[in-house]
Write a protein that holds these residues in place. Sequence first.
Motif, PDB file in Angstrom:
ATOM      1  N   ARG A  14       0.830  -1.214   0.000  1.00 34.93           N
ATOM      2  CA  ARG A  14       0.000   0.000   0.000  1.00 34.93           C
ATOM      3  C   ARG A  14       0.858   1.255   0.000  1.00 34.93           C
ATOM      4  NH1 ARG A  14      -3.094  -2.848   4.253  1.00 34.93           N
ATOM      5  NH2 ARG A  14      -4.599  -4.095   3.112  1.00 34.93           N
ATOM      6  N   VAL A  15       1.913   1.246   0.812  1.00 40.29           N
ATOM      7  CA  VAL A  15       2.798   2.416   0.897  1.00 40.29           C
ATOM      8  C   VAL A  15       3.481   2.665  -0.447  1.00 40.29           C
ATOM      9  CG1 VAL A  15       4.934   3.284   1.938  1.00 40.29           C
ATOM     10  CG2 VAL A  15       3.167   2.265   3.376  1.00 40.29           C
ATOM     11  N   PHE A  16       4.047   1.608  -1.055  1.00 40.05           N
ATOM     12  CA  PHE A  16       4.711   1.784  -2.341  1.00 40.05           C
ATOM     13  C   PHE A  16       3.718   2.175  -3.433  1.00 40.05           C
ATOM     14  CE2 PHE A  16       8.381  -0.543  -0.578  1.00 40.05           C
ATOM     15  CZ  PHE A  16       9.370   0.340  -0.959  1.00 40.05           C
ATOM     16  N   SER A  17       2.521   1.629  -3.401  1.00 42.81           N
ATOM     17  CA  SER A  17       1.509   2.012  -4.386  1.00 42.81           C
ATOM     18  C   SER A  17       1.181   3.487  -4.278  1.00 42.81           C
ATOM     19  CB  SER A  17       0.228   1.187  -4.189  1.00 42.81           C
ATOM     20  OG  SER A  17       0.474  -0.175  -4.399  1.00 42.81           O
ATOM     21  N   ILE A  18       1.026   3.976  -3.073  1.00 41.38           N
ATOM     22  CA  ILE A  18       0.708   5.389  -2.869  1.00 41.38           C
ATOM     23  C   ILE A  18       1.886   6.276  -3.260  1.00 41.38           C
ATOM     24  CG2 ILE A  18       0.179   7.114  -1.100  1.00 41.38           C
ATOM     25  CD1 ILE A  18      -1.529   4.880   0.254  1.00 41.38           C
ATOM     26  N   VAL A  19       3.105   5.858  -2.914  1.00 47.42           N
ATOM     27  CA  VAL A  19       4.287   6.635  -3.288  1.00 47.42           C
ATOM     28  C   VAL A  19       4.411   6.722  -4.810  1.00 47.42           C
ATOM     29  CG1 VAL A  19       6.830   6.602  -3.282  1.00 47.42           C
ATOM     30  CG2 VAL A  19       5.569   6.234  -1.165  1.00 47.42           C
ATOM     31  N   PHE A  20       4.215   5.598  -5.502  1.00 49.04           N
ATOM     32  CA  PHE A  20       4.290   5.610  -6.961  1.00 49.04           C
ATOM     33  C   PHE A  20       3.169   6.446  -7.567  1.00 49.04           C
ATOM     34  CE2 PHE A  20       6.581   1.302  -6.728  1.00 49.04           C
ATOM     35  CZ  PHE A  20       7.823   1.922  -6.711  1.00 49.04           C
ATOM     36  N   LEU A  21       1.980   6.401  -6.966  1.00 47.88           N
ATOM     37  CA  LEU A  21       0.874   7.221  -7.465  1.00 47.88           C
ATOM     38  C   LEU A  21       1.163   8.705  -7.301  1.00 47.88           C
ATOM     39  CD1 LEU A  21      -2.346   5.331  -6.312  1.00 47.88           C
ATOM     40  CD2 LEU A  21      -1.553   5.700  -8.640  1.00 47.88           C
ATOM     41  N   VAL A  22       1.768   9.080  -6.196  1.00 46.59           N
ATOM     42  CA  VAL A  22       2.101  10.490  -5.962  1.00 46.59           C
ATOM     43  C   VAL A  22       3.235  10.932  -6.890  1.00 46.59           C
ATOM     44  CG1 VAL A  22       3.072  12.083  -4.250  1.00 46.59           C
ATOM     45  CG2 VAL A  22       1.247  10.509  -3.600  1.00 46.59           C
ATOM     46  N   ALA A  23       4.176  10.048  -7.167  1.00 49.77           N
ATOM     47  CA  ALA A  23       5.317  10.391  -8.021  1.00 49.77           C
ATOM     48  C   ALA A  23       4.949  10.457  -9.501  1.00 49.77           C
ATOM     49  CB  ALA A  23       6.433   9.371  -7.814  1.00 49.77           C
ATOM     50  N   ARG A  64      -5.999  -6.146  -3.752  1.00 49.06           N
ATOM     51  CA  ARG A  64      -5.048  -6.867  -4.605  1.00 49.06           C
ATOM     52  C   ARG A  64      -3.694  -6.162  -4.539  1.00 49.06           C
ATOM     53  NH1 ARG A  64      -7.652 -11.463  -6.521  1.00 49.06           N
ATOM     54  NH2 ARG A  64      -9.775 -10.907  -7.004  1.00 49.06           N
ATOM     55  N   ILE A  65      -2.657  -6.875  -4.864  1.00 49.79           N
ATOM     56  CA  ILE A  65      -1.320  -6.281  -4.900  1.00 49.79           C
ATOM     57  C   ILE A  65      -1.256  -5.361  -6.116  1.00 49.79           C
ATOM     58  CG2 ILE A  65       1.129  -6.770  -5.176  1.00 49.79           C
ATOM     59  CD1 ILE A  65       0.606  -9.383  -3.666  1.00 49.79           C
ATOM     60  N   ALA A  66      -0.905  -4.083  -5.893  1.00 48.62           N
ATOM     61  CA  ALA A  66      -1.050  -3.093  -6.953  1.00 48.62           C
ATOM     62  C   ALA A  66       0.172  -2.226  -7.202  1.00 48.62           C
ATOM     63  CB  ALA A  66      -2.239  -2.192  -6.622  1.00 48.62           C
ATOM     64  N   PRO A 126      -0.306   7.063 -17.349  1.00 52.33           N
ATOM     65  CA  PRO A 126      -0.329   7.168 -15.877  1.00 52.33           C
ATOM     66  C   PRO A 126      -1.742   7.356 -15.307  1.00 52.33           C
ATOM     67  CG  PRO A 126       1.440   8.496 -16.746  1.00 52.33           C
ATOM     68  CD  PRO A 126       0.620   8.045 -17.914  1.00 52.33           C
ATOM     69  N   LEU A 127      -2.614   8.041 -16.048  1.00 53.19           N
ATOM     70  CA  LEU A 127      -3.988   8.193 -15.572  1.00 53.19           C
ATOM     71  C   LEU A 127      -4.687   6.837 -15.510  1.00 53.19           C
ATOM     72  CD1 LEU A 127      -6.331  10.054 -14.741  1.00 53.19           C
ATOM     73  CD2 LEU A 127      -6.927  10.184 -17.165  1.00 53.19           C
ATOM     74  N   ALA A 128      -4.530   6.040 -16.556  1.00 54.43           N
ATOM     75  CA  ALA A 128      -5.121   4.694 -16.556  1.00 54.43           C
ATOM     76  C   ALA A 128      -4.499   3.833 -15.457  1.00 54.43           C
ATOM     77  CB  ALA A 128      -4.930   4.045 -17.919  1.00 54.43           C
ATOM     78  N   ALA A 129      -3.204   3.978 -15.255  1.00 56.63           N
ATOM     79  CA  ALA A 129      -2.537   3.215 -14.198  1.00 56.63           C
ATOM     80  C   ALA A 129      -3.016   3.641 -12.815  1.00 56.63           C
ATOM     81  CB  ALA A 129      -1.025   3.392 -14.304  1.00 56.63           C
ATOM     82  N   ALA A 130      -3.255   4.930 -12.633  1.00 59.66           N
ATOM     83  CA  ALA A 130      -3.751   5.411 -11.336  1.00 59.66           C
ATOM     84  C   ALA A 130      -5.137   4.853 -11.052  1.00 59.66           C
ATOM     85  CB  ALA A 130      -3.775   6.935 -11.315  1.00 59.66           C
ATOM     86  N   ILE A 131      -5.990   4.853 -12.059  1.00 56.29           N
ATOM     87  CA  ILE A 131      -7.342   4.298 -11.885  1.00 56.29           C
ATOM     88  C   ILE A 131      -7.260   2.808 -11.572  1.00 56.29           C
ATOM     89  CG2 ILE A 131      -9.510   3.790 -13.085  1.00 56.29           C
ATOM     90  CD1 ILE A 131      -9.066   6.492 -14.575  1.00 56.29           C
ATOM     91  N   ALA A 132      -6.434   2.087 -12.329  1.00 62.88           N
ATOM     92  CA  ALA A 132      -6.296   0.645 -12.097  1.00 62.88           C
ATOM     93  C   ALA A 132      -5.717   0.350 -10.710  1.00 62.88           C
ATOM     94  CB  ALA A 132      -5.413   0.029 -13.177  1.00 62.88           C
ATOM     95  N   THR A 133      -4.762   1.163 -10.277  1.00 58.42           N
ATOM     96  CA  THR A 133      -4.158   0.961  -8.958  1.00 58.42           C
ATOM     97  C   THR A 133      -5.166   1.184  -7.849  1.00 58.42           C
ATOM     98  OG1 THR A 133      -2.018   1.644  -9.813  1.00 58.42           O
ATOM     99  CG2 THR A 133      -2.293   1.693  -7.429  1.00 58.42           C
ATOM    100  N   ILE A 134      -5.946   2.240  -7.965  1.00 58.21           N
ATOM    101  CA  ILE A 134      -6.957   2.524  -6.943  1.00 58.21           C
ATOM    102  C   ILE A 134      -7.997   1.415  -6.888  1.00 58.21           C
ATOM    103  CG2 ILE A 134      -8.822   4.112  -6.322  1.00 58.21           C
ATOM    104  CD1 ILE A 134      -6.953   6.367  -7.396  1.00 58.21           C
ATOM    105  N   VAL A 135      -8.416   0.931  -8.057  1.00 59.03           N
ATOM    106  CA  VAL A 135      -9.385  -0.174  -8.088  1.00 59.03           C
ATOM    107  C   VAL A 135      -8.781  -1.429  -7.464  1.00 59.03           C
ATOM    108  CG1 VAL A 135     -10.621  -1.745  -9.643  1.00 59.03           C
ATOM    109  CG2 VAL A 135     -10.707   0.720 -10.035  1.00 59.03           C
ATOM    110  N   MET A 136      -7.529  -1.727  -7.808  1.00 64.98           N
ATOM    111  CA  MET A 136      -6.888  -2.925  -7.257  1.00 64.98           C
ATOM    112  C   MET A 136      -6.703  -2.810  -5.744  1.00 64.98           C
ATOM    113  SD  MET A 136      -4.147  -3.874 -10.214  1.00 64.98           S
ATOM    114  CE  MET A 136      -3.602  -5.406  -9.475  1.00 64.98           C
ATOM    115  N   LEU A 137      -6.330  -1.627  -5.265  1.00 66.27           N
ATOM    116  CA  LEU A 137      -6.191  -1.448  -3.821  1.00 66.27           C
ATOM    117  C   LEU A 137      -7.531  -1.573  -3.111  1.00 66.27           C
ATOM    118  CD1 LEU A 137      -3.606   1.462  -3.553  1.00 66.27           C
ATOM    119  CD2 LEU A 137      -3.299  -0.910  -2.847  1.00 66.27           C
TER     120      LEU A 137
END
Length: 127
Positions: free
Chosen positions: A31-40, A97-99, A82-93
């Motif tokens: 979760r921490v790495f997902s959020i860090v990557f989303l912010v970056a 799921r591991i995101a 990155p927008l599609a990846a952000a949406i997919a990451t939020i849905v997976m989280l």
Amino acid sequence: MGAEEHVSGRIVNIRAQADERSVRQPSTVDRVFSIVFLVAQPFVAVAQFLIVALGASQWMDGSRSIPQWAATIAYVLIFLIPLAAAIATIVMLSKRRIAFWVPLLAAVLTSMMVVVLDAYGHSRDIF
């Protein structure tokens, strides 16, 4: 009795317990790495946009190192991926799921695209 076992008067389904344990749940680190990557991601996208914009800009002699059509496609993809990846990451989280790999993959994909465009701008003999 197969996959069931009597424990203290209750019937316990051993296969169901094994299936529950085998499903990978995201950890706090994920979760921490997902959020860090989303912010970056927005910062990386802006830096990539500036690199492509510099390559597509018109130089004093009137030449461009990157064709305008390629730069336009890169501008769109640099922000859409990155927008599609952000949406997919939020849905997976939200589905637990591991995101972390989704925004990381998006950053790598867009970075590779920018590197190829930059290489093309420096040496048109590549393609």
